[in-house]
Motif scaffolding. Structure first.
Motif, mmCIF file in Angstrom:
data_model
loop_
_atom_site.group_PDB
_atom_site.id
_atom_site.type_symbol
_atom_site.label_atom_id
_atom_site.label_comp_id
_atom_site.label_asym_id
_atom_site.label_seq_id
_atom_site.Cartn_x
_atom_site.Cartn_y
_atom_site.Cartn_z
ATOM 1 N N MET A 1 0.844 -1.187 0.000
ATOM 2 C CA MET A 1 0.000 0.000 0.000
ATOM 3 C C MET A 1 0.881 1.240 0.000
ATOM 4 N N ALA A 2 0.672 2.140 -0.966
ATOM 5 C CA ALA A 2 1.480 3.340 -1.074
ATOM 6 C C ALA A 2 1.193 4.269 0.100
ATOM 7 N N LYS A 3 2.191 5.069 0.454
ATOM 8 C CA LYS A 3 2.032 6.024 1.541
ATOM 9 C C LYS A 3 0.992 7.069 1.169
ATOM 10 N N THR A 4 -0.001 7.283 2.048
ATOM 11 C CA THR A 4 -1.005 8.307 1.813
ATOM 12 C C THR A 4 -0.445 9.656 2.226
ATOM 13 N N THR A 5 -0.545 10.640 1.353
ATOM 14 C CA THR A 5 -0.098 11.995 1.632
ATOM 15 C C THR A 5 -1.234 12.950 1.331
ATOM 16 N N GLY A 6 -1.026 14.224 1.630
ATOM 17 C CA GLY A 6 -2.039 15.216 1.321
ATOM 18 C C GLY A 6 -2.339 15.310 -0.161
ATOM 19 N N ALA A 7 -1.368 14.901 -0.993
ATOM 20 C CA ALA A 7 -1.548 14.970 -2.448
ATOM 21 C C ALA A 7 -2.286 13.771 -3.005
ATOM 22 N N THR A 8 -2.595 12.775 -2.173
ATOM 23 C CA THR A 8 -3.315 11.599 -2.659
ATOM 24 C C THR A 8 -4.733 11.982 -3.061
ATOM 25 N N ALA A 9 -5.129 11.561 -4.254
ATOM 26 C CA ALA A 9 -6.475 11.870 -4.743
ATOM 27 C C ALA A 9 -7.520 11.161 -3.891
ATOM 28 N N LEU A 10 -8.662 11.804 -3.684
ATOM 29 C CA LEU A 10 -9.737 11.201 -2.895
ATOM 30 C C LEU A 10 -10.173 9.868 -3.503
ATOM 31 N N MET A 11 -10.181 9.789 -4.844
ATOM 32 C CA MET A 11 -10.599 8.552 -5.499
ATOM 33 C C MET A 11 -9.606 7.417 -5.293
ATOM 34 N N ALA A 12 -8.388 7.757 -4.835
ATOM 35 C CA ALA A 12 -7.337 6.751 -4.700
ATOM 36 C C ALA A 12 -6.968 6.482 -3.245
ATOM 37 N N LEU A 13 -7.749 6.999 -2.309
ATOM 38 C CA LEU A 13 -7.414 6.823 -0.893
ATOM 39 C C LEU A 13 -7.501 5.359 -0.470
ATOM 40 N N ASP A 14 -6.541 4.950 0.329
ATOM 41 C CA ASP A 14 -6.684 3.719 1.108
ATOM 42 C C ASP A 14 -7.253 4.166 2.451
ATOM 43 N N ALA A 15 -8.519 3.890 2.663
ATOM 44 C CA ALA A 15 -9.238 4.451 3.802
ATOM 45 C C ALA A 15 -9.911 3.359 4.621
ATOM 46 N N CYS A 16 -10.543 3.789 5.699
ATOM 47 C CA CYS A 16 -11.304 2.874 6.544
ATOM 48 C C CYS A 16 -12.548 3.614 7.029
ATOM 49 N N ALA A 17 -13.711 3.113 6.653
ATOM 50 C CA ALA A 17 -14.967 3.681 7.145
ATOM 51 C C ALA A 17 -15.209 3.138 8.551
ATOM 52 N N LEU A 18 -15.511 4.020 9.482
ATOM 53 C CA LEU A 18 -15.580 3.639 10.903
ATOM 54 C C LEU A 18 -16.822 4.230 11.555
ATOM 55 N N ASP A 19 -17.415 3.449 12.472
ATOM 56 C CA ASP A 19 -18.494 3.964 13.310
ATOM 57 C C ASP A 19 -18.426 3.256 14.659
ATOM 58 N N ILE A 32 -17.130 2.735 24.648
ATOM 59 C CA ILE A 32 -17.401 2.001 23.413
ATOM 60 C C ILE A 32 -18.096 0.681 23.727
ATOM 61 N N VAL A 33 -19.194 0.388 22.997
ATOM 62 C CA VAL A 33 -19.856 -0.907 23.131
ATOM 63 C C VAL A 33 -19.855 -1.688 21.805
ATOM 64 N N GLN A 34 -19.558 -0.992 20.681
ATOM 65 C CA GLN A 34 -19.474 -1.696 19.406
ATOM 66 C C GLN A 34 -18.574 -0.916 18.446
ATOM 67 N N ILE A 35 -17.728 -1.671 17.747
ATOM 68 C CA ILE A 35 -16.859 -1.097 16.712
ATOM 69 C C ILE A 35 -17.256 -1.702 15.370
ATOM 70 N N GLY A 36 -17.547 -0.844 14.400
ATOM 71 C CA GLY A 36 -17.828 -1.297 13.034
ATOM 72 C C GLY A 36 -16.885 -0.589 12.079
ATOM 73 N N ALA A 37 -16.186 -1.342 11.266
ATOM 74 C CA ALA A 37 -15.242 -0.726 10.330
ATOM 75 C C ALA A 37 -15.075 -1.620 9.112
ATOM 76 N N LEU A 38 -14.808 -1.002 7.987
ATOM 77 C CA LEU A 38 -14.490 -1.769 6.781
ATOM 78 C C LEU A 38 -13.509 -0.967 5.940
ATOM 79 N N ARG A 39 -12.638 -1.687 5.259
ATOM 80 C CA ARG A 39 -11.584 -1.034 4.488
ATOM 81 C C ARG A 39 -12.088 -0.611 3.114
ATOM 82 N N MET A 40 -11.500 0.488 2.637
ATOM 83 C CA MET A 40 -11.819 1.025 1.312
ATOM 84 C C MET A 40 -10.499 1.171 0.560
ATOM 85 N N ASN A 41 -10.412 0.500 -0.570
ATOM 86 C CA ASN A 41 -9.173 0.487 -1.337
ATOM 87 C C ASN A 41 -9.372 1.174 -2.680
#
Length: 708
Positions: A1-19, A32-41
């Protein structure tokens, strides 16, 4: 996985949706009583990489909270406490940007829990869709999760279940990305900056509630710094500096035993297998035989393997790299292809040497390939955007290492050329998949302007063209290449290299054509010196091939210089381009600048590059780079040689100032510009800038002196 920087495009983020679901909405006391997360590549949600955990908060869950999220005290009997789940959470979100709705609340809870339990925690970069939505959807007055989901037609299956809400947030984010791009918000830093500037009321409410800030300040020096701890040798030297020249060649019928003896006697780890070359002709290489190939053959067949012909064992096709490419690219290419040897070729794709992993052992390869070969293995625009996003941070580090700005701009140009090459490969692949077949004839893709000169900065646009072997305008060949150019342009634009405002792209008819058509264009440009023709010359005479049958470009490049040098009126008209540049100095000798910002391209780089190009054409110095053209002019030993020498130094200095300024702008979420903030220069650099601009003011005189 490439290093994420401020110049990384939003469409190319390696991210994690969290609640998170908690015991209370009061962040000062919630557990905390529940952690929900999934990766976005890179624009895609990975539904196979999820985290869905109920957590024992070690305190009773109030019934009012159970009503909302459905988690009761009875459900906690087998649940782990937060300490047991914490390390797994950190691993799951490591090196990823957190995405969530009202993410400031979740960040606040995580920080408080870490402090409460004495756990490791470092706030990651994050984006809040509640704050992003108004930037993309100004007509939507209620950016709640429910309203956003309804707006985009997203079904939330189990509202207030952590994983379900995280999935909804991730899907909404992906819907927002193209809308944000239309609003001019393309990168992570640009999104952070936009939220900080335009969501002041929402941020203030969160601050009053004691919440963490939902985004980082992209201008923070900790975030905008480069990639550290690497050996700059790989960026300072070209492959040609380290390669083995005159590689050892054996005939196809040579036995494996004889090939092994040759390697042992010469102290080398490979031999090429090829027919003897005819005088003046390049080698016709079958492939390569290495020590490891010999060992594999012996392991499979024993001593009998040594009787095999080298041609039967040789590995092909032979992977290659240009001798002018930097060493970091050779290292990353070997890693990607899992090869230990690369053929080294010149600009005409003729074999000139070999480079091996043994040659590179003295370098720390993992660190040296901060700019890796991810471009070469990109499968789509998002992959290209992810690779491109690492470039400004690397440039920052190279500047801090005081690497010559000429070399840094060459590195940026190498990446632009590689991006264009890969876009052509992907476009051609997609055309085949769509039933449009192979290219109708040999062709080459070229880059123009600063990319062709090897002097690219961090404010790129697409300057490209296509030369094909034969075919008439609007004929079947031309139509095929028009489609190729259009697809290339779309891929590059999505990846972060925007469309050229001047339309200098192969998708447009005037920037593609057969060899014969290009030759007629050159004749027209040289014979009729109108403003448009001179502009075309400025672009085309800086071209370099990046893909396909490169000799089509090389031959045309040489013909262009030859024709230009023989037409004195043409060369003189080119030189006149630099006569009318306004002086950057006022009557008191101070630099005139609007809001203390100077357009360094207009007042510095343009006259220097244009004047040098005109003189290079006049004297048939068929070189691409401004520095090489100046060196060629110096060998004439005419005119003000002292000024020519100083211009070489000034060119590097101006490029360095522009790179520093553009990297700061990108890292802080601004669009890169051609302006330099004079207030950021120290006394020494201010003095150097004045000297450079003063000498550049004499370029019209220099051009007139050396034109004849």
């Amino acid at each position: 996985m490439a290093k994420t920087t401020g110049a990384t495009a939003l469409m190319a983020l390696d991210a994690c949706a969290l609640d998170l679901e908690t015991t209370s909405l009061d962040a000062s006391e919630a557990r905390i009583v529940q952690i929900g997360a999934l990766r976005m590549n890179r624009g895609k949600i990975d539904t196979n990489s999820v985290m869905d955990k109920i957590i024992d908060p070690t305190v009773p869950i109030p019934s009012s909270s159970t009503v909302i999220h459905g988690i009761s005290n009875a459900m906690l009997r087998t649940a782990p406490d937060l300490k047991k789940a914490w390390q797994g959470l950190l691993e799951f979100i490591r090196d990823r940007v957190l995405i969530g709705h009202t993410i400031a609340y979740d960040l606040t809870i995580l920080a408080a829990e870490a402090k409460r339990h004495d756990l490791e925690w470092q706030k990651p970069r994050s984006l809040c869709i509640r704050h992003l939505a108004p930037l993309a959807l100004p007509d939507l007055h209620d950016p709640s999760l429910d309203k956003l989901a309804a707006w985009f037609g997203i079904h939330v299956e189990h509202r207030h279940s952590a994983l379900s809400d995280a999935l909804a947030a991730g899907e909404i984010f992906l819907k927002l990305v193209p809308l944000l791009e239309e609003s001019g918000i393309r990168t992570l830093a640009e999104a952070e900056r936009a939220i900080l500037l335009r969501s002041t009321a929402g941020l203030r409410q969160g601050q009053e509630a004691g919440w963490e800030r939902p985004v980082a300040d992209p201008s923070d020096s900790v975030l905008s710094g480069g990639i550290k701890n690497y050996d700059t040798y790989a960026y300072r030297h070209a492959v040609g500096d380290m390669m083995t020249r005159n590689p050892v060649v054996v005939a196809p019928k040579t036995s494996l035993l004889e090939a092994t003896k040759t390697m042992t006697a010469r102290g080398i780890s490979s031999v090429l297998v090829a027919e003897p070359a005819k005088t003046g002709q390049p080698l016709s290489v079958y492939g390569i035989v290495t020590e490891r190939d010999v060992m594999r053959q012996v392991a499979q067949s024993g001593a009998a393997a040594l009787k095999k012909k080298a041609s039967a064992v040789a590995v092909s096709p032979l992977a290659s790299i240009r001798q002018n490419a930097f060493v970091y690219r050779a290292m990353s290419r070997m890693r990607r292809l899992k090869y230990r040897h690369l053929a080294v070729v010149d600009e005409e794709q003729k074999l000139v040497g070999m480079i091996s992993a043994r040659d590179l052992l003295k370098l720390r390869s993992d660190a040296a390939i901060a700019l890796d070969d991810a471009i070469g293995e990109a499968e789509n625009a998002a992959d290209l955007a992810n690779a491109w996003g690492t470039l400004p941070a690397v440039v920052n580090s190279l500047i801090q290492e005081n690497l010559d700005a000429h070399k840094i701009t060459r590195i940026v140009s190498e990446e632009i050329r590689s991006m264009t090459e890969r876009a052509a490969i992907l476009a051609e692949r997609d055309m085949k998949a769509d039933g449009r077949g192979d290219a109708p004839c040999p062709y080459t893709v070229i880059v123009l302007g600063s990319g062709g000169r090897g002097e690219s900065l961090l404010k790129p646009d697409q300057d490209n063209a296509i030369i094909f072997e034969k075919g008439d305008p609007d004929g079947p060949e031309d139509k095929w290449f028009a489609e190729l150019g259009a697809r290339m342009a779309a891929i590059l634009d999505a990846a972060g290299i925007p469309f050229c405002n001047g339309g200098i792209m192969a998708k447009n008819a005037e920037w593609r054509g057969s060899v014969a058509l290009w030759e007629s264009r050159l004749d027209e440009w040289v014979s009729h010196t109108n403003p448009q023709n001179l502009l075309n010359v400025d672009i085309f005479f800086d071209q370099a091939a990046v893909f396909g049958k490169r000799d089509l470009s090389i031959s045309l490049f040489r013909k262009a210089f030859e024709a230009g040098s023989q037409n004195i009126g043409f060369a003189k008209a080119l030189g006149a381009n630099v006569d009318n540049i306004s002086s950057p100095f006022n009557m008191f000798g101070r630099i005139r600048a609007e809001n203390n910002r100077l357009d360094l391209k207009l007042h510095g780089l343009f006259p220097l590059v244009a004047g040098t190009r005109a003189l290079a054409i006049r004297h048939n110095i068929a070189q691409h780079a401004t520095r090489d053209r100046l060196a060629g002019l110096l060998t004439l030993d005419k005119g003000d040689v002292g000024l020519l020498s100083r211009l070489m130094e000034h060119h590097a200095f101006l490029l360095g100032l522009m790179l520093q300024s553009q990297e700061r702008e990108i890292a802080s979420g601004r669009k890169p510009s051609n302006f330099v903030d004079l207030g950021r220069l120290d006394r020494s650099d201010t003095a150097k800038l004045k000297d450079a601009l003063s000498d550049i003011g004499y370029i019209p005189n220099l051009v007139h002196d050396l034109m004849f």
